[in-house]
Scaffold this active site. Sequence first.
Site, PDB file in Angstrom:
ATOM      1  N   ALA A 118       0.954  -1.145   0.043  1.00 20.75           N
ATOM      2  CA  ALA A 118       0.116  -0.258  -0.146  1.00 20.75           C
ATOM      3  C   ALA A 118       0.721   1.487   0.069  1.00 20.75           C
ATOM      4  O   ALA A 118       0.779   2.159  -0.773  1.00 20.75           O
ATOM      5  CB  ALA A 118      -0.642  -0.591   1.390  1.00 20.75           C
ATOM      6  N   HIS A 155      -7.681  -3.895   4.863  1.00 21.27           N
ATOM      7  CA  HIS A 155      -8.377  -5.032   4.720  1.00 21.27           C
ATOM      8  C   HIS A 155      -9.693  -4.785   4.706  1.00 21.27           C
ATOM      9  O   HIS A 155      -9.838  -4.033   3.860  1.00 21.27           O
ATOM     10  CB  HIS A 155      -7.873  -5.296   6.380  1.00 21.27           C
ATOM     11  CG  HIS A 155      -6.108  -5.521   6.253  1.00 21.27           C
ATOM     12  ND1 HIS A 155      -5.739  -6.736   5.067  1.00 21.27           N
ATOM     13  CD2 HIS A 155      -4.862  -5.667   7.147  1.00 21.27           C
ATOM     14  CE1 HIS A 155      -4.700  -7.321   5.704  1.00 21.27           C
ATOM     15  NE2 HIS A 155      -3.805  -6.579   7.044  1.00 21.27           N
TER      16      HIS A 155
END
Length: 182
Positions: A118, A155
């Site tokens: 990320a 997530h």
Amino acid sequence: MTADAATQRLIRIGHSPDPDDAFMFYALSTGRVVVPGCVIEHRLEDIESLNRRALNGEYEMTAFSAHAYPEVAHRYQVMRTGASMGRGYGPIILARHPMALADLAGLRVAIPGVKTTAWLLLQLFAPNVVPVVVPFDQIMGEVEAGRVDAGLVIHEGQLTWTASDLHKVADFGLIWHEATGG
């Protein structure tokens, strides 16, 4: 520990508590799959902690970010069962107010870790942010509280953010797909 257990090989498996990792290791963690001669220990940690442990070779088997792989490839092999990735699906950036990706320059952005994929994506597409490392499950709260200007969410936060008052700034799954054709 029984005498038999003392002679078995310990295999520590590091993975995050997010649902896709739980699914991948469900059979081992519930005893539905048994590895003869081995005792399996599950170590649940956030991905940045797992990245650091992988850099040190602490676990026999572990999850780690694609961003960390070049530095751990001499210790770990990617399993054929795969990775937690998807087409058109990726980390998202959230903020308290609507803004464009370019507006993040110079702003404090909560990130889940410096070795996460990320963070690599954010550096590629918005290189001038000020990163603030925050555990992945606390990023949305830090944004909502105003302690950071935006947050890079991974997530389940990618799915649950709509229940908050936050605004999506960018979706790296879509950005990557548009930039590379998938």
